[in-house]
Scaffold this motif. Structure first.
Motif, short mmCIF file in Angstrom:
data_model
loop_
_atom_site.label_atom_id
_atom_site.label_comp_id
_atom_site.label_asym_id
_atom_site.label_seq_id
_atom_site.Cartn_x
_atom_site.Cartn_y
_atom_site.Cartn_z
N ALA A 72 6.17 10.04 -0.22
CA ALA A 72 5.32 8.86 -0.33
C ALA A 72 6.00 7.73 0.44
O ALA A 72 7.22 7.61 0.42
CB ALA A 72 5.14 8.47 -1.79
N VAL A 73 5.20 6.95 1.16
CA VAL A 73 5.75 5.81 1.92
C VAL A 73 4.92 4.58 1.58
O VAL A 73 3.80 4.70 1.08
CB VAL A 73 5.72 6.06 3.44
N MET A 74 5.48 3.42 1.89
CA MET A 74 4.70 2.21 1.62
C MET A 74 4.84 1.23 2.76
O MET A 74 5.71 1.33 3.61
CB MET A 74 5.20 1.55 0.33
N MET A 114 0.87 -1.16 0.00
CA MET A 114 0.00 0.00 0.00
C MET A 114 0.92 1.22 0.00
O MET A 114 1.87 1.28 0.76
CB MET A 114 -0.88 0.04 1.25
N VAL A 115 0.61 2.17 -0.87
CA VAL A 115 1.42 3.38 -0.92
C VAL A 115 0.60 4.52 -0.33
O VAL A 115 -0.59 4.68 -0.65
CB VAL A 115 1.83 3.71 -2.37
N TYR A 116 1.23 5.29 0.58
CA TYR A 116 0.55 6.40 1.23
C TYR A 116 1.33 7.68 1.04
O TYR A 116 2.53 7.66 0.76
CB TYR A 116 0.40 6.13 2.73
N GLU A 117 0.64 8.78 1.25
CA GLU A 117 1.34 10.05 1.35
C GLU A 117 1.86 10.18 2.77
O GLU A 117 1.35 9.57 3.69
CB GLU A 117 0.37 11.21 1.07
N HIS A 118 2.89 11.02 2.89
CA HIS A 118 3.43 11.22 4.22
C HIS A 118 3.74 12.71 4.43
O HIS A 118 4.53 13.29 3.68
CB HIS A 118 4.71 10.40 4.39
N PHE A 119 3.08 13.29 5.42
CA PHE A 119 3.39 14.67 5.79
C PHE A 119 4.51 14.64 6.81
O PHE A 119 4.44 13.89 7.78
CB PHE A 119 2.16 15.36 6.41
N TYR A 122 1.16 7.23 7.82
CA TYR A 122 0.45 6.85 6.59
C TYR A 122 -0.79 7.71 6.38
O TYR A 122 -1.76 7.60 7.12
CB TYR A 122 0.07 5.37 6.65
N ASN A 123 -0.75 8.56 5.38
CA ASN A 123 -1.87 9.44 5.09
C ASN A 123 -2.52 9.02 3.77
O ASN A 123 -1.82 8.71 2.81
CB ASN A 123 -1.38 10.88 4.99
N VAL A 124 -3.86 9.01 3.76
CA VAL A 124 -4.55 8.61 2.53
C VAL A 124 -4.21 9.58 1.40
O VAL A 124 -3.79 10.71 1.63
CB VAL A 124 -6.07 8.50 2.74
#
Lengths: 103, 886
Positions: B335-337, B136-141, B149-151
Motif C-alpha cells: 500500500a502506498v500513499m 490518499m492510500v493506494y494499492e501498489h503492484f 498508484y493503483n485503485v
C-alpha cells in the motif's frame, strides 16, 4: 567652530527669550567676544533641523524693527536636550583639556 | 510632548509646503535686511551694503535646499519631481512609451493570471478540515513501475480500516452513474455520481448544508437507498427547494431518499459528480468481499501522534499478508500513499508549471525588450545626461531618475496587466476543460501583492542596466565626442547586443518547448483509433437492472433497437459495444490459456475487456484478420466464444493460430474456458495511451451486470449528427425511461480527450509567438540604432568605393551575431527544457529534430526580416549626404 556644537549654542542662546535667526547669530558672536563667528548661512539649516526634531518651535511675530520675523523658542523637550548637550560638552571639553594640559 | 512637536512639523511640511517655503524665503529676506541695515549703519553705500550682506550670507539657493533637506516628506517631493520629469520624457515619445507599456502589460498580466491559477489549484489547501492531514492510500503492484498508484479493492479497504490503527480513520469512494427521473414524468437525465463509505464526509470534515450525511446502517448491501445531492445539482435540478430533503427521487427507476445536501464548496472529486450514494450497496456481495476488484479511492486522515510513515507501513504490511493469502489472484503486494492535494492536481501539475515557466520567460523577454529600448533612448539623451552630470547632478540622482522612468512604464503596464489578467484568469478557468478545482480560482490580495512584486522586479530589471550604463564614467567623453565621431556608442551597442542575445536565448527555449508540446498534441489529434472516424456517431444508454432482470429481456431490447436504427434513412450500419474506441478504460481481466502451461505470475496475462454485438466490428470498420465475427446465433447460453485483438494474438499466441484455442476468463460470474473464434484489428482505448491486448465477449450473452450499459455506434452516409435525434427517438419509443447520454461523433471523442492538451499547447505556442515578435522588435530596434550610429562611417566606406551589397552584408552580419549566439544558447536551454517536460510529451522525443529544425528556421527567418529593413536603409545611404551631416 567645533563640529556639532552649533546645536548647543543655539539651544543655549534661546534659554532666556525667543529670538529670530539674525539675533541668534549676533548673540553668539557677542557673548563669545566675537570669537565664534557663526556662518550666517549654516545657521538656518540647523534651525530648521532642530525645529523638525521638536527641540525648538517657531512663531511669526513683529520684530524690534516692526517687520514680521520668525522667532524661535525652546520647547520643554529642547530644555531637557540642552541639559544633556551641556553635560556631554563639559565631559568632552574636560577630556580635551586634560590631554592638552598634560604635555 | 516632543512627539507632538514633531508631528506638528510633519503635518505642516506636508500640507503647507508652499506656505513654509515662502516663509523660509521671508526668513532669509529678513536676515539680509538686518545685515544690510547694519552695514549701512557702519557707513557703507546702500548698494555696497547689499552686496556685502549677500556675500556674507552665501548662496541662498544652496542654503534654501539645505534647510529644506531637513524637512520631512523630502523624499516624497523628490519622488514627485522625478515622476513628473519621467512622465514628461515618456510623453515626449508616445509611441515608444505605448509599446513599452503594452509589452509590460502583456508580461505582467499573463504572469499574474498564471500565478493566480497555480496558487489556487496547486497551492491552496483543499476545502476540507485540516486538509494537510489527509492522504490518499493506494494499492501498489510491484511490477507497476511508472505509475505506482493503483485503485483499491473493496475488501482491501475494509481490512485496512478494521485491522490497522495508524490512521485516525479511512474512507472510500468510487465513481458511479445513473439516470435520474422524478415522478412528474419528464425525460430522464443521466448524471455522474459517486458512492461514498458512510464516514467519508466526516473524515474530510465536511458538514452537510442541509439534512445529514449517511449512517453506517445505510452503508450495507440491502439497505434502503439513500442519496445526497451536491449543492449545484440541488440548485439546478430542484431549484434549491429545501423540502426535497426527506423526499424520494428515482435513479435508474429505483426510489432513493434524499438524506441531505452537500455545501457549495464541496466539488470533490470533480464538478461532474452530482449525487452521492452509500458505498456498499453499489456492489454485489461477492464483489464487496473481493481483494482483486480494483475501483475504489481511499482517503485517510493522520492521527496526531502517529507519524504517517509508520501508519502506511502498517497498512502495507497487512496488504502483503492479504496478497500472500490470495494465491494467484491479482492482489497488490503493498500500500502506498500521497497527499490528497497532489492526488487531486496530479494531471495538471506539470502543464501548469510549464505554462508558469513560459509566462515567466515571456515576462523576462518583455523586461529585456524594454531595457533594450531604454538603452537606445539613453543613447540619444547621452549629452543631456553628461551635461547634467558635469553641472553637479549626482550619479545616484541621475540613476534614480532613469529608474523612475522604467518604474512608470512598469506601473502603467502593471495596472493595465492586472486589469487584463482579471478577464484572462476568468477565461482560462472557464475554458480549460478538466482543470481540477477551477471553482477555487480567484484573484485575492495575495495575488495583488504578487503582481506588485512583479511590477517592482520588472521595473528594476528593465531600468537598472540602462540607468547604470548611461550614467557611467563615459559621461565626460560624451561631451568631448563630436557628432561625427565614428566609434561613439560602440560600448553601448555591445550592451544592447548582449541583451538581445539573452532575449533570443529565452525565445528559442520557449519556441522549442512550444514546438514539442504542439507536435505531441498533433500526434494525439491524428492518432489512429484503429477504426473509422468518418461519419460515425456514438451514444450511450443504460437499461435499468430492475426492469431488465433476465438476459433475454436485455438482449431483446438491444436487438429491437438495432433493427429500428438500421432501418433509419441515411444509416449505413449500426452496432453495439460496451465502450467505443477512445471511450475509456472500462475494465481489464486476467486469464489463462488451457492449452498453454500456467504462467509463473498470475498477473502476466491480462487483457482489456469489451462486449460487442455481431454488427459492431463492421459498423466501425475494425478489420477481421482471422476467423469469424460473432453471429446472432452466439447468444444467451450458446455464447461461450470470444474475439481477440491482434495484439492479444501476437502476445499470447506468438507462433500459432489462436483460432480454436481457449481462454479461461471470468465473465458473467463464470470462470469458464471460452473458444477463440476470431482476431480483429487493434483499437486505442484512450487517446494518448498505448494500445493494450483486448478481448471481446458476445453482448448477446445478456450476462447480468455486464451487458446493460452500452454504446450505440451508427455509421451514416452523411452528417452523423443528423441521426442523433432519430436514434434517441427510437430508444425512447422502446422504453420511455431510458436516458441517452454522451452523444458524440468520433472526432468529438478525440477532441474531448485532447482538449486539455490542446489548450496548454496552444497557450505555450501563443506565448512563444509573442516572444518571437518581441525579439523581432528588439532586433529591429538594435539594428536601426546601429545603422543610425554608423551613417557617417558607412558614408566614408561608400565614398572609398564599398559596394552597396557589401554594406548590406556588413549590417546584416552585425545583426545576426547576437542572434546566432542567442540561438546556440537557446538550443542548449531548449534541450534541457525538452527533457524537463518529457512526461507530458506524446510520440515526440525531447530532442525532436523536426521541431528543432523548424524552430531554428522560423527564428532565423524572423531575424532576417527584422534586420532587413535597417540593412536596406543602410545601403541606400547617399555618401555625399551622409558625410555632410552635422
Amino acid at each position: 567652530m567645533v563640529q556639532g556644537t552649533l546645536d548647543l549654542l543655539i539651544l543655549k542662546t534661546l534659554t532666556l527669550e525667543p529670538k529670530h535667526g539674525w539675533a541668534i547669530g549676533k548673540r553668539i558672536q557677542q557673548i563669545s567676544n566675537e570669537v565664534l563667528q557663526v556662518q550666517q548661512g549654516s545657521l538656518y539649516p540647523a534651525l530648521h533641523r532642530l525645529e523638525q526634531q521638536g527641540w525648538i518651535r517657531a512663531k511669526w511675530a513683529e520684530s524690534e524693527t516692526g517687520r514680521q520675523a520668525k522667532f524661535y523658542s525652546l520647547t520643554a523637550a529642547g530644555r531637557a536636550r540642552l541639559e544633556k548637550e551641556k553635560e556631554s560638552w563639559k565631559r568632552l571639553s574636560t577630556a580635551i583639556n586634560m590631554v592638552v594640559d598634560s604635555m | 510632548m516632543r512627539w507632538w512637536e514633531q508631528f506638528r512639523m510633519t503635518v505642516l511640511t506636508l500640507f503647507h509646503r508652499k506656505r513654509e517655503t515662502a516663509r523660509l524665503n521671508a526668513e532669509f529676506e529678513f536676515h539680509l535686511e538686518r545685515q544690510i541695515a547694519e552695514n549701512v549703519g557702519n557707513g557703507m553705500e546702500p548698494e555696497q551694503a547689499r552686496l556685502a550682506a549677500l556675500r556674507l550670507f552665501g548662496n541662498p539657493a544652496v542654503l534654501h535646499e539645505e534647510a529644506r533637506s531637513s524637512w520631512s516628506w523630502n523624499w516624497l517631493e523628490g519622488l514627485w519631481r522625478d515622476t513628473r520629469y519621467g512622465l514628461r520624457t515618456l510623453l515626449r515619445s508616445p509611441s515608444f512609451s505605448l509599446t513599452a507599456v503594452l509589452v509590460m502589460a502583456l508580461g505582467i498580466g499573463a504572469s499574474t493570471s498564471l500565478f493566480t491559477i497555480v496558487r489556487s489549484v496547486l497551492l491552496k489547501p483543499l476545502p476540507f478540515r485540516e486538509s494537510d492531514k489527509l492522504v490518499m492510500v493506494y494499492e501498489h503492484f510491484r511490477q507497476q513501475k511508472e505509475y505506482p498508484y493503483n485503485v483499491v479493492s473493496p475488501a482491501d479497504f475494509h481490512d485496512w480500516r478494521e485491522k490497522t490503527h495508524g490512521f485516525q480513520d479511512m474512507a472510500a469512494w468510487r465513481w458511479w452513474a445513473g439516470a435520474i427521473t422524478t415522478d412528474s414524468g419528464e425525460m430522464p437525465e443521466v448524471i455522474g455520481g459517486a458512492a461514498a463509505s458512510w464516514n467519508l464526509f466526516s473524515v474530510l470534515g465536511v458538514e452537510p448544508a442541509l439534512g445529514r450525511t449517511f449512517t453506517p446502517d445505510e452503508d450495507r448491501i440491502g439497505a434502503p437507498d439513500a442519496v445526497m445531492l451536491t449543492w449545484n445539482f440541488f440548485r439546478s435540478r430542484f431549484n434549491g427547494d429545501r423540502s426535497i430533503v426527506g423526499k424520494r427521487v428515482r435513479i435508474d427507476s429505483m426510489p432513493y431518499t434524499v438524506m441531505g445536501v452537500l455545501p457549495a464548496s464541496f466539488t470533490y472529486p470533480d464538478p461532474e459528480v452530482k449525487v452521492w450514494i452509500p458505498y456498499s450497496p453499489t456492489f454485489m456481495p461477492k464483489q464487496l468481499a473481493a481483494h482483486d476488484q480494483h475501483q475504489s479511492h481511499v482517503v485517510a486522515r493522520f492521527k496526531k501522534d502517529v507519524p504517517p510513515a509508520i501508519a502506511i507501513q502498517e497498512v502495507s504490511a497487512l496488504q502483503y499478508q492479504i496478497h500472500q493469502a490470495s494465491g494467484n489472484r491479482p492482489v497488490a503486494e503493498d500500500a502506498v500513499m500521497r497527499p490528497m492535494l497532489d492526488d487531486v492536481v496530479d494531471d495538471v501539475k506539470t502543464p501548469l508549471l510549464v505554462l508558469m515557466a513560459s509566462v515567466g520567460c515571456m515576462l523576462l523577454i518583455a523586461c529585456l525588450n524594454v531595457s533594450n529600448l531604454l538603452v537606445a533612448r539613453g543613447a540619444s539623451r547621452r549629452r543631456e545626461v553628461a551635461i547634467r552630470g558635469a553641472l553637479g547632478g549626482s550619479r545616484l540622482k541621475l540613476i534614480r531618475e532613469q529608474i523612475t522612468e522604467s518604474f512608470l512604464i512598469s506601473v502603467a503596464g502593471g495596472a493595465l496587466g492586472i486589469a487584463f489578467s482579471f478577464s484572462a484568469t476568468h477565461w482560462l478557468a472557464t475554458h480549460w476543460n478538466d482543470l481540477p478545482r477551477a471553482d477555487a480560482i480567484q484573484m485575492d490580495s495575495t495575488v495583488l501583492i504578487f503582481a506588485s512584486l512583479i511590477v517592482f522586479v520588472s521595473a528594476l530589471l528593465a531600468g537598472l542596466v540602462p540607468a547604470i550604463s548611461s550614467t557611467g564614467k563615459h559621461l565626460l567623453s560624451a561631451l568631448q565626442e563630436s557628432g561625427r565621431s565614428l566609434g561613439g556608442g560602440v560600448w553601448r551597442a555591445a550592451l544592447r547586443k548582449s541583451l538581445l542575445a539573452a532575449e533570443v536565448t529565452l525565445t528559442v527555449v520557449l519556441l522549442i518547448s512550444a514546438g514539442l508540446l504542439f507536435k505531441s498534441f498533433m500526434h494525439l489529434r491524428s492518432s489512429d483509433l484503429g477504426c473509422t472516424t468518418d461519419n460515425v456517431l456514438t451514444m450511450r444508454y443504460g437499461l435499468p437492472d430492475r426492469d431488465y432482470n433476465t438476459p433475454a429481456k436485455v438482449v431483446g431490447f438491444h436487438e429491437a433497437l438495432l433493427e429500428k436504427v438500421r432501418s433509419l434513412p441515411d444509416v449505413v450500419a449500426a452496432g453495439l459495444v460496451s465502450t467505443a474506441p477512445g471511450g475509456g478504460y472500462e475494465g481489464d481481466s486476467i486469464f489463462t490459456i488451457p492449452e498453454h502451461p500456467a504462467p509463473a505470475n498470475s498477473l502476466e496475462m491480462d487483457a482489456m475487456t469489451r462486449k460487442a454485438d455481431p454488427g459492431y466490428f463492421s459498423a466501425v470498420q475494425i478489420p477481421l484478420l482471422e476467423g469469424r465475427m460473432f453471429t446472432p446465433q452466439d447468444r444467451l447460453d450458446r455464447s461461450n466464444y470470444v474475439v481477440i485483438s491482434k495484439m492479444f494474438a501476437d502476445r499470447y499466441f506468438p507462433n500459432e493460430s489462436p483460432l480454436g484455442k481457449h481462454v479461461r476468463i471470468e465473465f458473467g460470474g463464470k470462470n469458464d474456458p471460452r473458444e477463440i473464434i476470431g482476431v480483429v484489428g487493434d483499437t486505442v482505448y484512450e487517446v494518448g495511451q498505448p494500445i493494450k491486448p483486448m478481448i471481446y465477449f458476445p453482448l448477446f450473452s445478456g450476462a447480468a451486470m455486464q451487458t446493460t450499459v452500452v454504446t450505440v455506434v451508427v455509421r451514416t452516409a452523411h452528417d452523423p449528427l443528423a441521426v442523433a435525434m432519430p436514434v434517441q427517438k427510437q430508444i425512447s419509443s422502446l422504453d420511455r425511461q431510458i436516458a441517452v447520454y454522451r452523444v458524440l461523433t468520433m472526432p468529438q471523442i478525440i477532441g474531448r480527450a485532447t482538449a486539455s492538451k490542446s489548450f496548454s499547447a496552444s497557450l505555450v505556442l501563443a506565448f512563444a509567438l509573442l516572444s518571437l515578435m518581441l525579439a523581432a522588435v528588439g532586433l529591429y530596434g538594435v539594428l536601426s540604432y546601429l545603422v543610425q550610429q554608423r551613417v557617417a562611417e558607412i558614408g566614408i566606406r561608400m565614398a572609398l568605393g564599398a559596394q552597396r551589397s557589401e554594406i548590406l552584408r556588413l549590417v546584416l552580419l552585425d545583426g545576426m551575431r547576437p542572434v546566432v549566439v542567442g540561438l546556440i544558447l537557446g538550443l542548449l536551454g531548449g534541450a534541457v527544457a525538452g527533457t524537463l517536460i518529457k512526461s507530458i510529451l506524446y510520440g515526440t522525443r525531447p530532442l525532436d529534430p523536426i521541431v528543432f529544425a523548424g524552430m531554428i528556421g522560423s527564428l532565423l527567418l524572423t531575424a532576417i526580416i527584422a534586420s532587413a529593413v535597417p540593412a536596406l536603409r543602410a545601403c541606400r545611404i547617399e555618401p555625399t549626404q551622409a558625410l555632410r551631416m552635422e
